[in-house]
Scaffold this motif. Structure first.
Motif, PDB file in Angstrom:
ATOM      1  N   THR A 272      43.746  89.589 -36.118  1.00  0.00           N
ATOM      2  CA  THR A 272      44.183  88.635 -37.139  1.00  0.00           C
ATOM      3  C   THR A 272      43.921  87.195 -36.699  1.00  0.00           C
ATOM      4  O   THR A 272      43.385  86.381 -37.465  1.00  0.00           O
ATOM      5  CB  THR A 272      45.684  88.833 -37.434  1.00  0.00           C
ATOM      6  OG1 THR A 272      45.891  90.151 -37.913  1.00  0.00           O
ATOM      7  CG2 THR A 272      46.165  87.841 -38.472  1.00  0.00           C
ATOM      8  N   ALA A 273      44.289  86.870 -35.471  1.00  0.00           N
ATOM      9  CA  ALA A 273      44.094  85.506 -34.972  1.00  0.00           C
ATOM     10  C   ALA A 273      42.609  85.173 -34.864  1.00  0.00           C
ATOM     11  O   ALA A 273      42.182  84.053 -35.205  1.00  0.00           O
ATOM     12  CB  ALA A 273      44.770  85.340 -33.614  1.00  0.00           C
ATOM     13  N   ALA A 274      41.786  86.119 -34.405  1.00  0.00           N
ATOM     14  CA  ALA A 274      40.348  85.865 -34.284  1.00  0.00           C
ATOM     15  C   ALA A 274      39.701  85.659 -35.656  1.00  0.00           C
ATOM     16  O   ALA A 274      38.837  84.793 -35.833  1.00  0.00           O
ATOM     17  CB  ALA A 274      39.681  87.025 -33.555  1.00  0.00           C
ATOM     18  N   ALA A 275      40.131  86.454 -36.650  1.00  0.00           N
ATOM     19  CA  ALA A 275      39.584  86.286 -38.001  1.00  0.00           C
ATOM     20  C   ALA A 275      39.991  84.945 -38.593  1.00  0.00           C
ATOM     21  O   ALA A 275      39.185  84.278 -39.269  1.00  0.00           O
ATOM     22  CB  ALA A 275      40.062  87.431 -38.894  1.00  0.00           C
ATOM     23  N   ALA A 276      41.236  84.518 -38.348  1.00  0.00           N
ATOM     24  CA  ALA A 276      41.681  83.213 -38.830  1.00  0.00           C
ATOM     25  C   ALA A 276      40.879  82.090 -38.182  1.00  0.00           C
ATOM     26  O   ALA A 276      40.479  81.116 -38.846  1.00  0.00           O
ATOM     27  CB  ALA A 276      43.168  83.035 -38.541  1.00  0.00           C
ATOM     28  N   LEU A 277      40.631  82.219 -36.887  1.00  0.00           N
ATOM     29  CA  LEU A 277      39.842  81.216 -36.175  1.00  0.00           C
ATOM     30  C   LEU A 277      38.420  81.161 -36.728  1.00  0.00           C
ATOM     31  O   LEU A 277      37.858  80.078 -36.956  1.00  0.00           O
ATOM     32  CB  LEU A 277      39.820  81.557 -34.684  1.00  0.00           C
ATOM     33  CG  LEU A 277      39.031  80.640 -33.762  1.00  0.00           C
ATOM     34  CD1 LEU A 277      39.579  79.233 -33.807  1.00  0.00           C
ATOM     35  CD2 LEU A 277      39.069  81.174 -32.336  1.00  0.00           C
ATOM     36  N   THR A 278      37.811  82.311 -36.972  1.00  0.00           N
ATOM     37  CA  THR A 278      36.448  82.364 -37.519  1.00  0.00           C
ATOM     38  C   THR A 278      36.390  81.729 -38.902  1.00  0.00           C
ATOM     39  O   THR A 278      35.474  80.950 -39.212  1.00  0.00           O
ATOM     40  CB  THR A 278      35.973  83.823 -37.588  1.00  0.00           C
ATOM     41  OG1 THR A 278      36.022  84.392 -36.283  1.00  0.00           O
ATOM     42  CG2 THR A 278      34.548  83.900 -38.120  1.00  0.00           C
ATOM     43  N   ALA A 279      37.372  82.050 -39.750  1.00  0.00           N
ATOM     44  CA  ALA A 279      37.381  81.500 -41.102  1.00  0.00           C
ATOM     45  C   ALA A 279      37.525  79.983 -41.086  1.00  0.00           C
ATOM     46  O   ALA A 279      36.827  79.273 -41.828  1.00  0.00           O
ATOM     47  CB  ALA A 279      38.522  82.125 -41.906  1.00  0.00           C
ATOM     48  N   ASN A 280      38.405  79.466 -40.237  1.00  0.00           N
ATOM     49  CA  ASN A 280      38.584  78.016 -40.190  1.00  0.00           C
ATOM     50  C   ASN A 280      37.382  77.319 -39.568  1.00  0.00           C
ATOM     51  O   ASN A 280      37.053  76.185 -39.933  1.00  0.00           O
ATOM     52  CB  ASN A 280      39.850  77.667 -39.417  1.00  0.00           C
ATOM     53  CG  ASN A 280      41.064  77.641 -40.315  1.00  0.00           C
ATOM     54  OD1 ASN A 280      40.937  77.603 -41.536  1.00  0.00           O
ATOM     55  ND2 ASN A 280      42.237  77.677 -39.732  1.00  0.00           N
ATOM     56  N   ALA A 281      36.730  77.961 -38.612  1.00  0.00           N
ATOM     57  CA  ALA A 281      35.500  77.377 -38.062  1.00  0.00           C
ATOM     58  C   ALA A 281      34.433  77.264 -39.147  1.00  0.00           C
ATOM     59  O   ALA A 281      33.692  76.268 -39.211  1.00  0.00           O
ATOM     60  CB  ALA A 281      34.994  78.239 -36.904  1.00  0.00           C
ATOM     61  N   ALA A 282      34.351  78.264 -40.024  1.00  0.00           N
ATOM     62  CA  ALA A 282      33.398  78.200 -41.140  1.00  0.00           C
ATOM     63  C   ALA A 282      33.766  77.087 -42.100  1.00  0.00           C
ATOM     64  O   ALA A 282      32.891  76.352 -42.595  1.00  0.00           O
ATOM     65  CB  ALA A 282      33.358  79.543 -41.865  1.00  0.00           C
ATOM     66  N   VAL A 283      35.063  76.920 -42.380  1.00  0.00           N
ATOM     67  CA  VAL A 283      35.505  75.842 -43.268  1.00  0.00           C
ATOM     68  C   VAL A 283      35.160  74.480 -42.684  1.00  0.00           C
ATOM     69  O   VAL A 283      34.741  73.558 -43.394  1.00  0.00           O
ATOM     70  CB  VAL A 283      37.023  75.966 -43.527  1.00  0.00           C
ATOM     71  CG1 VAL A 283      37.552  74.728 -44.249  1.00  0.00           C
ATOM     72  CG2 VAL A 283      37.324  77.207 -44.345  1.00  0.00           C
TER      73      VAL A 283
END
Length: 409
Positions: A272-283
């Motif tokens: 969950t934390a890794a997916a959140a980090l990936t999504a925010n990096a894309a944003v």
């Protein structure tokens, strides 16, 4: 300046994310029961509702708000170390009281720090800086619990508390060097309290500093209540975060139920934390197209509901474990942009003279909502894990409904 801000933010928030789990493990190791540690965690988080608004008002009044954030870091660290030294020596009630006092300063590590971002970057760079700031929360959420697990496995939970304190202390110099706030012409000067009944010139004095502070506290709450976007974002995020607590409590149990190993539950939280980090990096890398943060807030809340419902299906059907991993990843893809959108709405709508109050009040409400969700999730998960996860999904639907109702003119 932004790099120094980010370094301090990551250190402070990682130390903050470590502090709760580390106290849990330290209390468990000492007593053999999860009760003392859970009460310490509750004391550390629940008092944020009281401390947040007052901290925000003081930050808005301070010429050097970074120094106040630095003092809050030192006070929070001192509280953690006092609890650590008192474990096994002082009554549990006294330790919970110390943890609650330290928790009063907790919102300074989250919303209080974020509210200083406009002092660090110019307005045309604020959107990208806000996305990077949201990433610091994701990094802390990923690294903090993992670091506690690693340190506790190698040494003990008490050592994990010490490592948390070291990270908090390492962030203090960055906070201390945050820029000075420019004088706000819209904020009238607060007259000093006279020594006599009517002052030295015989004129009845103006309002005292305490009265002015009370007015500013009321103004901070009023700004959230009157501003439609702030009100909608605050209510939506508070309800949603209560459901997120259900996911955090339920994930370790879900991993253990599906695989027989508790470590797989920690893996779900890491996904969950890794997916959140990936999504925010894309944003943060978006240049040509940037969606409205209000829209992102609504969509991500619904996506969180779908993730929790999927996790409930995995719990009710007994797997497969890959289904739980998919639910955890979907939750992270929603949770990361949701936080970025929430911070963007606050930056956009908060009046400069009330910015600190709005950020710390919002942070304290979310922390308290999380504490309530975690307290409810435990008994529900003990009764039926699938029911608990469905309750978390229902909270996300409720948050989306609140968003819709508060969007009506």
């Amino acid at each position: 300046m932004l790099s120094r801000y980010m370094a301090g933010a990551v250190a402070a928030r990682t130390g903050d994310e470590m502090s709760g789990p580390a106290l849990l493990l330290a209390g468990l190791a000492l007593s053999g029961s999860p009760v003392p540690g859970s009460w310490l965690l509750a004391g550390l988080t629940a008092s944020a509702a009281v401390g947040g608004p007052l901290l925000g008002a003081l930050l808005d009044r301070a010429e050097r708000p970074g120094r106040m954030v630095g003092w809050c870091l030192l006070g929070y660290t001192a509280g953690l170390l006092a609890v650590l030294l008192g474990l096994g020596r002082l009554p549990d009630a006294a330790l919970v009281a110390v943890a609650a006092l330290a928790g009063l300063l907790g919102p300074a590590l989250t919303g209080g720090w974020t509210s200083q971002l406009p002092l660090v970057v110019p307005p045309d760079r604020l959107a990208r800086a806000n996305a990077l700031d949201a990433i610091s929360y994701n990094v802390a959420g990923l690294v903090g619990p993992a670091a506690v697990a690693a340190v506790a496995a190698a040494t003990s939970g008490r050592t994990a508390v010490v490592v948390s304190a070291v990270l908090l202390l390492a962030a203090a110099p960055s906070a201390w060097t945050l820029p000075t706030r420019r004088p706000d012409p819209a904020r009238p000067a607060v007259p000093a309290r006279p020594t006599g009944t009517h002052g030295t010139d015989g004129v009845v004095p103006g309002p005292s500093g305490e009265a002015a502070l009370r007015r500013e506290l009321a103004a901070g709450f009023g700004a959230i209540a009157r501003n439609a976007s702030l009100r909608r974002a605050t209510v939506t995020s508070v309800i949603s975060f209560c459901g997120v607590a259900v996911l955090v409590v339920g994930a370790p149990l879900l991993g253990a139920e599906l695989t027989g190993e508790v470590s797989y539950g920690a893996l779900l939280l890491a996904v969950t934390a890794a997916a959140a980090l990936t999504a925010n990096a894309a944003v943060a890398r978006l240049r040509r197209w940037t969606p409205r943060p209000d829209t992102v807030l609504a969509v991500s809340t619904l996506l969180l509901g779908a993730a929790l419902a999927l996790a409930a299906v995995a719990a009710r059907t007994g797997g497969p474990f890959e289904l739980a991993v998919l639910a955890a990843a979907l939750a992270g893809l929603a949770e990361g942009p949701q936080l970025t959108a929430l911070l963007a709405v606050r930056h956009r709508e908060a009046p400069p003279r009330l910015r600190g109050q709005i950020f710390t009040t919002g942070a304290s409400l979310k922390i308290t909502s999380y504490a309530g969700g975690a307290a409810l999730a435990g008994p529900l998960a003990a009764y039926d894990l699938g029911v608990a996860l469905l309750a978390g999904a229902a909270l996300q639907i409720l948050a989306a409904l609140a968003y819709g109702l508060l969007s009506r003119r």
